[in-house]
Design a protein around this motif. Structure first.
Motif, PDB file in Angstrom:
ATOM      1  N   ILE A   1      -5.013   6.109  16.918  1.00 45.83           N
ATOM      2  CA  ILE A   1      -6.106   6.439  15.684  1.00 45.83           C
ATOM      3  C   ILE A   1      -6.085   7.823  15.700  1.00 45.83           C
ATOM      4  CG2 ILE A   1      -8.315   6.221  14.768  1.00 45.83           C
ATOM      5  CD1 ILE A   1      -8.289   3.365  16.471  1.00 45.83           C
ATOM      6  N   LYS A   2      -6.357   8.579  16.651  1.00 44.76           N
ATOM      7  CA  LYS A   2      -6.489   9.975  16.507  1.00 44.76           C
ATOM      8  C   LYS A   2      -5.255  10.628  16.194  1.00 44.76           C
ATOM      9  CE  LYS A   2      -9.804  10.666  20.548  1.00 44.76           C
ATOM     10  NZ  LYS A   2      -9.860  11.498  21.774  1.00 44.76           N
ATOM     11  N   TYR A   3      -4.251  10.282  16.749  1.00 49.42           N
ATOM     12  CA  TYR A   3      -2.684  10.722  16.307  1.00 49.42           C
ATOM     13  C   TYR A   3      -2.560  10.442  14.788  1.00 49.42           C
ATOM     14  CZ  TYR A   3       2.254  11.033  15.818  1.00 49.42           C
ATOM     15  OH  TYR A   3       3.812  11.430  15.777  1.00 49.42           O
ATOM     16  N   ALA A   4      -2.833   9.173  14.358  1.00 53.50           N
ATOM     17  CA  ALA A   4      -2.512   9.102  13.011  1.00 53.50           C
ATOM     18  C   ALA A   4      -3.493   9.819  11.874  1.00 53.50           C
ATOM     19  CB  ALA A   4      -2.763   7.459  12.822  1.00 53.50           C
ATOM     20  N   ILE A   5      -4.674  10.054  12.153  1.00 51.46           N
ATOM     21  CA  ILE A   5      -5.489  10.917  11.363  1.00 51.46           C
ATOM     22  C   ILE A   5      -4.990  12.143  11.179  1.00 51.46           C
ATOM     23  CG2 ILE A   5      -7.743  11.609  11.060  1.00 51.46           C
ATOM     24  CD1 ILE A   5      -9.027   9.051  12.365  1.00 51.46           C
TER      25      ILE A   5
ATOM     26  N   PHE B   1       0.922  -1.194   0.040  1.00 54.88           N
ATOM     27  CA  PHE B   1      -0.097  -0.091  -0.076  1.00 54.88           C
ATOM     28  C   PHE B   1       0.695   1.255   0.024  1.00 54.88           C
ATOM     29  CE2 PHE B   1      -3.487  -2.639   1.254  1.00 54.88           C
ATOM     30  CZ  PHE B   1      -4.634  -2.165   0.414  1.00 54.88           C
ATOM     31  N   LEU B   2       1.903   1.478   0.916  1.00 54.03           N
ATOM     32  CA  LEU B   2       2.778   2.539   0.762  1.00 54.03           C
ATOM     33  C   LEU B   2       3.344   2.665  -0.672  1.00 54.03           C
ATOM     34  CD1 LEU B   2       4.727   2.114   4.111  1.00 54.03           C
ATOM     35  CD2 LEU B   2       2.676   3.521   3.397  1.00 54.03           C
ATOM     36  N   LYS B   3       3.851   1.624  -1.246  1.00 54.58           N
ATOM     37  CA  LYS B   3       4.378   1.693  -2.687  1.00 54.58           C
ATOM     38  C   LYS B   3       3.351   2.269  -3.785  1.00 54.58           C
ATOM     39  CE  LYS B   3       6.075  -1.283  -6.151  1.00 54.58           C
ATOM     40  NZ  LYS B   3       6.562  -2.831  -6.827  1.00 54.58           N
ATOM     41  N   ILE B   4       2.201   1.939  -3.611  1.00 57.86           N
ATOM     42  CA  ILE B   4       1.097   2.545  -4.433  1.00 57.86           C
ATOM     43  C   ILE B   4       0.731   4.102  -4.049  1.00 57.86           C
ATOM     44  CG2 ILE B   4       0.555   0.375  -5.389  1.00 57.86           C
ATOM     45  CD1 ILE B   4      -2.056   0.668  -3.634  1.00 57.86           C
ATOM     46  N   GLY B   5       1.097   4.336  -2.683  1.00 61.08           N
ATOM     47  CA  GLY B   5       0.904   5.948  -2.486  1.00 61.08           C
ATOM     48  C   GLY B   5       0.375   6.109  -1.096  1.00 61.08           C
ATOM     49  N   ALA B   6      -0.315   5.036  -0.625  1.00 60.75           N
ATOM     50  CA  ALA B   6      -1.286   5.434   0.669  1.00 60.75           C
ATOM     51  C   ALA B   6      -0.457   6.263   1.553  1.00 60.75           C
ATOM     52  CB  ALA B   6      -1.429   3.983   1.245  1.00 60.75           C
ATOM     53  N   HIS B   7      -1.007   6.958   2.551  1.00 58.12           N
ATOM     54  CA  HIS B   7      -0.397   7.895   3.236  1.00 58.12           C
ATOM     55  C   HIS B   7      -0.480   7.318   4.906  1.00 58.12           C
ATOM     56  CE1 HIS B   7      -2.065  10.255   0.135  1.00 58.12           C
ATOM     57  NE2 HIS B   7      -1.083  10.986   0.107  1.00 58.12           N
ATOM     58  N   GLY B   8      -1.132   6.299   4.969  1.00 61.14           N
ATOM     59  CA  GLY B   8      -0.994   5.988   6.369  1.00 61.14           C
ATOM     60  C   GLY B   8      -1.566   4.301   6.365  1.00 61.14           C
ATOM     61  N   TYR B   9      -0.980   3.714   7.461  1.00 65.74           N
ATOM     62  CA  TYR B   9      -1.564   2.226   7.483  1.00 65.74           C
ATOM     63  C   TYR B   9      -1.822   2.166   9.048  1.00 65.74           C
ATOM     64  CZ  TYR B   9      -1.837  -2.672   6.402  1.00 65.74           C
ATOM     65  OH  TYR B   9      -2.159  -3.975   6.167  1.00 65.74           O
TER      66      TYR B   9
ATOM     67  N   LEU C   1      -3.604  14.407   8.104  1.00 64.26           N
ATOM     68  CA  LEU C   1      -4.235  15.334   7.664  1.00 64.26           C
ATOM     69  C   LEU C   1      -3.475  16.682   7.573  1.00 64.26           C
ATOM     70  CD1 LEU C   1      -7.960  15.286   9.274  1.00 64.26           C
ATOM     71  CD2 LEU C   1      -7.380  15.107   6.808  1.00 64.26           C
ATOM     72  N   SER C   2      -2.383  16.552   8.360  1.00 65.21           N
ATOM     73  CA  SER C   2      -1.567  17.670   8.376  1.00 65.21           C
ATOM     74  C   SER C   2      -0.257  17.705   7.347  1.00 65.21           C
ATOM     75  CB  SER C   2      -0.766  17.840   9.777  1.00 65.21           C
ATOM     76  OG  SER C   2       0.316  16.709   9.861  1.00 65.21           O
ATOM     77  N   GLY C   3      -0.287  16.455   6.576  1.00 63.08           N
ATOM     78  CA  GLY C   3       0.642  16.260   5.372  1.00 63.08           C
ATOM     79  C   GLY C   3       1.635  15.478   5.397  1.00 63.08           C
ATOM     80  N   LYS C   4       1.619  14.581   6.548  1.00 60.50           N
ATOM     81  CA  LYS C   4       2.849  13.632   7.076  1.00 60.50           C
ATOM     82  C   LYS C   4       2.117  12.203   6.768  1.00 60.50           C
ATOM     83  CE  LYS C   4       4.957  16.569  10.386  1.00 60.50           C
ATOM     84  NZ  LYS C   4       4.143  17.870  10.154  1.00 60.50           N
ATOM     85  N   ARG C   5       2.939  11.289   6.787  1.00 56.77           N
ATOM     86  CA  ARG C   5       2.628  10.028   6.625  1.00 56.77           C
ATOM     87  C   ARG C   5       2.593   9.179   7.939  1.00 56.77           C
ATOM     88  NH1 ARG C   5       2.216   8.034   1.334  1.00 56.77           N
ATOM     89  NH2 ARG C   5       3.066   9.742  -0.279  1.00 56.77           N
TER      90      ARG C   5
END
Length: 228
Positions: A130-134, A112-120, A138-142
């Motif tokens: 979960i809150k932290y990851a979201i 998934f990271l290879k095809i461009g997903a921003h988080g797992y 949203l702030s532009g990081k992975r």
């Protein structure tokens, strides 16, 4: 340490922007959609949340509104999440996607990271994570968990030999996932928008690459490498 982790997660719990955040949660179980929705509403002040129960609903929602973030389950019926994720990122380059799943096998993370997903994110994750990851995505990081990041960086060594599923192309792996669901050639062709003859060709190549001869052996191999 746990205390440090908790403090780290809290860094993203306050609203960081006044811009309305539009979020789509895609999962075939309404109770699972309810969890992230509750956490998002409690941590982001300006937010609009919509829901989708399958891939078709995701596409319909995306065409009717602009979303900042998609939280996507990878095991919805009548959906192939690899191709769906790749298509969405191509059609909506500003969209951020977090994969939300029960499967923590690093092989899936890498795909998934290879095809461009921003988080797992694993569904067993704590609320703070979960809150932290979201918020981080949203702030532009992975985002991936510390444990998965450690595995991906090579700091942990797997005891099993190299995963033979790594040798499959993205399309071949999509076919494998459908085969593991028990889908027929016609069903696979319909789900992946392929000709039945193309599916047959992929199946032949898959069995050859994995050095197996039938679906039963495929299931056993998939269990060995925690694909299912």
């Amino acid at each position: 340490c746990p205390q440090f982790q908790y403090k780290r997660y809290r860094l993203y719990l306050v609203p960081y922007t006044k811009k309305m955040q539009n979020i789509l949660i895609a999962d075939d179980h309404s109770i699972v959609r309810a969890g992230p929705k509750l956490l998002i509403n409690s941590s982001i002040r300006e937010v609009s949340i919509d829901e989708a129960e399958d891939g078709e609903a995701v596409i319909k929602k995306m065409k009717s509104a602009a979303f900042d973030l998609l939280i996507l389950d990878i095991n919805m019926p009548h959906t192939e999440s690899f191709s769906l994720t790749a298509w969405l990122l191509k059609e909506y380059p500003g969209l951020k996607i977090i994969i939300f799943t029960m499967n923590q096998e690093v092989f899936f993370v890498k795909r998934f990271l290879k095809i461009g997903a921003h988080g797992y994110l694993n569904k067993y994750s704590k609320e703070a994570e979960i809150k932290y990851a979201i918020q981080k995505v949203l702030s532009g990081k992975r985002y991936i968990s510390d444990n998965l990041a450690e595995i991906l960086s090579g700091e942990l060594t797997r005891k099993k030999k190299d995963n033979p599923f790594e040798d499959l192309s993205d399309r071949e792996f999509e076919v494998v996932l459908q085969m593991l669901k028990g889908s027929s050639v016609s069903e696979i062709a319909n789900t992946l928008s392929l000709h039945k003859s193309t599916v047959g060709t992929h199946k032949t190549r898959i069995l050859d690459k994995l050095k197996i001869s039938n679906t039963v052996e495929l299931i056993n191999l998939a269990r060995l490498y925690e694909i299912i």
